[in-house]
Motif scaffolding. Structure first.
Motif, PDB file in Angstrom:
ATOM      1  N   SER A   1      12.842  -8.801  -6.999  1.00 38.84           N
ATOM      2  CA  SER A   1      12.646  -8.417  -5.750  1.00 38.84           C
ATOM      3  C   SER A   1      11.412  -7.068  -5.989  1.00 38.84           C
ATOM      4  N   ARG A   2      11.341  -7.041  -4.570  1.00 39.91           N
ATOM      5  CA  ARG A   2      10.215  -5.657  -4.512  1.00 39.91           C
ATOM      6  C   ARG A   2      11.448  -4.748  -3.772  1.00 39.91           C
ATOM      7  N   VAL A   3      11.098  -3.561  -4.099  1.00 39.30           N
ATOM      8  CA  VAL A   3      12.103  -2.511  -3.408  1.00 39.30           C
ATOM      9  C   VAL A   3      11.272  -1.299  -3.034  1.00 39.30           C
ATOM     10  N   PRO A   4      11.456  -0.493  -2.109  1.00 38.50           N
ATOM     11  CA  PRO A   4      10.727   0.588  -1.624  1.00 38.50           C
ATOM     12  C   PRO A   4      11.075   1.782  -2.654  1.00 38.50           C
ATOM     13  N   ALA A   5      10.349   2.770  -2.825  1.00 41.10           N
ATOM     14  CA  ALA A   5      10.676   3.785  -3.586  1.00 41.10           C
ATOM     15  C   ALA A   5       9.995   4.960  -3.195  1.00 41.10           C
ATOM     16  N   PHE A   6      10.476   6.181  -3.336  1.00 44.23           N
ATOM     17  CA  PHE A   6      10.061   7.431  -3.101  1.00 44.23           C
ATOM     18  C   PHE A   6       9.877   8.267  -4.332  1.00 44.23           C
ATOM     19  N   LYS A   7       8.909   9.013  -4.312  1.00 42.01           N
ATOM     20  CA  LYS A   7       8.546  10.202  -5.587  1.00 42.01           C
ATOM     21  C   LYS A   7       8.387  11.532  -4.834  1.00 42.01           C
ATOM     22  N   ALA A   8       9.040  12.365  -4.777  1.00 38.24           N
ATOM     23  CA  ALA A   8       8.948  13.667  -4.011  1.00 38.24           C
ATOM     24  C   ALA A   8       7.833  14.406  -4.814  1.00 38.24           C
ATOM     25  N   GLY A   9       6.713  15.244  -4.013  1.00 34.74           N
ATOM     26  CA  GLY A   9       5.884  15.816  -4.100  1.00 34.74           C
ATOM     27  C   GLY A   9       6.264  17.230  -4.810  1.00 34.74           C
ATOM     28  N   LYS A  10       5.372  17.941  -5.394  1.00 31.24           N
ATOM     29  CA  LYS A  10       5.678  19.306  -5.980  1.00 31.24           C
ATOM     30  C   LYS A  10       6.325  20.158  -4.997  1.00 31.24           C
ATOM     31  N   ALA A  11       5.677  20.352  -3.870  1.00 30.09           N
ATOM     32  CA  ALA A  11       6.181  21.153  -2.897  1.00 30.09           C
ATOM     33  C   ALA A  11       7.526  20.905  -2.414  1.00 30.09           C
ATOM     34  N   LEU A  12       7.918  19.748  -2.115  1.00 29.43           N
ATOM     35  CA  LEU A  12       9.375  19.401  -1.742  1.00 29.43           C
ATOM     36  C   LEU A  12      10.273  19.612  -2.935  1.00 29.43           C
ATOM     37  N   ARG A  13       9.894  19.305  -4.238  1.00 28.15           N
ATOM     38  CA  ARG A  13      10.775  19.847  -5.360  1.00 28.15           C
ATOM     39  C   ARG A  13      10.908  21.087  -5.393  1.00 28.15           C
ATOM     40  N   ASP A  14       9.969  21.923  -5.273  1.00 32.92           N
ATOM     41  CA  ASP A  14      10.024  23.420  -5.548  1.00 32.92           C
ATOM     42  C   ASP A  14      10.828  23.973  -4.296  1.00 32.92           C
ATOM     43  N   THR A  15      10.963  23.268  -3.178  1.00 29.21           N
ATOM     44  CA  THR A  15      11.649  23.873  -1.913  1.00 29.21           C
ATOM     45  C   THR A  15      13.206  23.258  -2.167  1.00 29.21           C
ATOM     46  N   VAL A  16      13.323  22.502  -2.854  1.00 30.54           N
ATOM     47  CA  VAL A  16      14.875  22.002  -3.124  1.00 30.54           C
ATOM     48  C   VAL A  16      15.307  22.904  -4.218  1.00 30.54           C
ATOM     49  N   ASN A  17      14.636  23.206  -5.319  1.00 33.07           N
ATOM     50  CA  ASN A  17      15.128  23.971  -6.352  1.00 33.07           C
ATOM     51  C   ASN A  17      14.978  25.387  -5.993  1.00 33.07           C
ATOM     52  N   GLY A  18      14.297  25.794  -5.002  1.00 28.57           N
ATOM     53  CA  GLY A  18      14.466  27.266  -5.285  1.00 28.57           C
ATOM     54  C   GLY A  18      14.511  28.036  -4.101  1.00 28.57           C
TER      55      GLY A  18
ATOM     56  N   GLU B   1       0.695  -1.205   0.126  1.00 32.18           N
ATOM     57  CA  GLU B   1       0.189  -0.003  -0.066  1.00 32.18           C
ATOM     58  C   GLU B   1       0.871   1.288   0.119  1.00 32.18           C
ATOM     59  N   PRO B   2       0.757   2.272  -0.876  1.00 30.98           N
ATOM     60  CA  PRO B   2       1.480   3.213  -0.830  1.00 30.98           C
ATOM     61  C   PRO B   2       1.222   4.476   0.050  1.00 30.98           C
ATOM     62  N   VAL B   3       2.190   5.188   0.477  1.00 36.32           N
ATOM     63  CA  VAL B   3       1.783   6.243   1.741  1.00 36.32           C
ATOM     64  C   VAL B   3       2.036   7.495   0.968  1.00 36.32           C
ATOM     65  N   ALA B   4       0.977   8.341   0.819  1.00 38.10           N
ATOM     66  CA  ALA B   4       1.164   9.551   0.372  1.00 38.10           C
ATOM     67  C   ALA B   4       0.841  10.507   1.261  1.00 38.10           C
ATOM     68  N   ILE B   5       2.071  11.618   1.409  1.00 35.64           N
ATOM     69  CA  ILE B   5       2.034  12.715   2.218  1.00 35.64           C
ATOM     70  C   ILE B   5       2.159  13.920   1.527  1.00 35.64           C
ATOM     71  N   ALA B   6       0.764  14.545   1.558  1.00 33.75           N
ATOM     72  CA  ALA B   6       0.537  15.702   0.749  1.00 33.75           C
ATOM     73  C   ALA B   6       1.615  16.826   1.022  1.00 33.75           C
ATOM     74  N   GLY B   7       2.059  17.227  -0.227  1.00 35.25           N
ATOM     75  CA  GLY B   7       3.094  18.257  -0.216  1.00 35.25           C
ATOM     76  C   GLY B   7       4.604  17.749   0.002  1.00 35.25           C
ATOM     77  N   PHE B   8       4.718  16.303   0.296  1.00 37.44           N
ATOM     78  CA  PHE B   8       5.863  15.798   0.600  1.00 37.44           C
ATOM     79  C   PHE B   8       6.536  14.949  -0.479  1.00 37.44           C
ATOM     80  N   GLY B   9       5.449  13.703  -0.495  1.00 40.22           N
ATOM     81  CA  GLY B   9       5.895  12.920  -1.705  1.00 40.22           C
ATOM     82  C   GLY B   9       5.148  11.481  -1.260  1.00 40.22           C
ATOM     83  N   THR B  10       5.503  10.470  -2.066  1.00 41.41           N
ATOM     84  CA  THR B  10       4.673   9.286  -2.024  1.00 41.41           C
ATOM     85  C   THR B  10       5.555   8.031  -1.824  1.00 41.41           C
ATOM     86  N   PHE B  11       5.585   7.190  -0.852  1.00 41.93           N
ATOM     87  CA  PHE B  11       6.246   6.244  -0.819  1.00 41.93           C
ATOM     88  C   PHE B  11       5.593   4.951  -1.355  1.00 41.93           C
TER      89      PHE B  11
END
Length: 91
Positions: free
Chosen positions: A74-91, A40-50
């Motif tokens: 195998s199955r591996v955990p992954a993280f996709k950054a949300g828009k707000a996190l990407r904007d914070t890192v890039n900006g 089951e994915p875990v989505a944290i609004a503004g942060f990202g999705t595991f």
């Protein structure tokens, strides 16, 4: 930043004890891991999705001998950054 530094930061930001901040961080990590274990994915609004991704079987090489080896799927955990996190890192 390591785990103890993160606990210190949470403690300062939320005005709670370091022990409470540590328990909260441990509970968050446990909840995310349990959810991912059930695929089951875990989505944290503004942060990202595991999420969990499937990695196909492949051929690898033993670095010591150069011998070809089979690496199992195998199955591996992954993280996709949300828009707000990407904007914070890039900006």
């Amino acid at each position: 930043m390591n785990k103890s530094e993160l606990i210190d930061s949470i403690s300062d930001s939320a005005d709670v004890s370091k022990a409470s901040a540590g328990r909260v961080l441990d509970a968050l990590c446990d909840a995310v891991a349990a959810s991912l274990k059930n695929s089951e994915p875990v989505a944290i609004a503004g942060f990202g999705t595991f999420s969990v991704r499937d990695r196909a079987a492949r051929t690898g090489r033993n670095p010591r001998t150069g011998e070809a080896i089979q690496i199992a799927a195998s199955r591996v955990p992954a993280f996709k950054a949300g828009k707000a996190l990407r904007d914070t890192v890039n900006g």
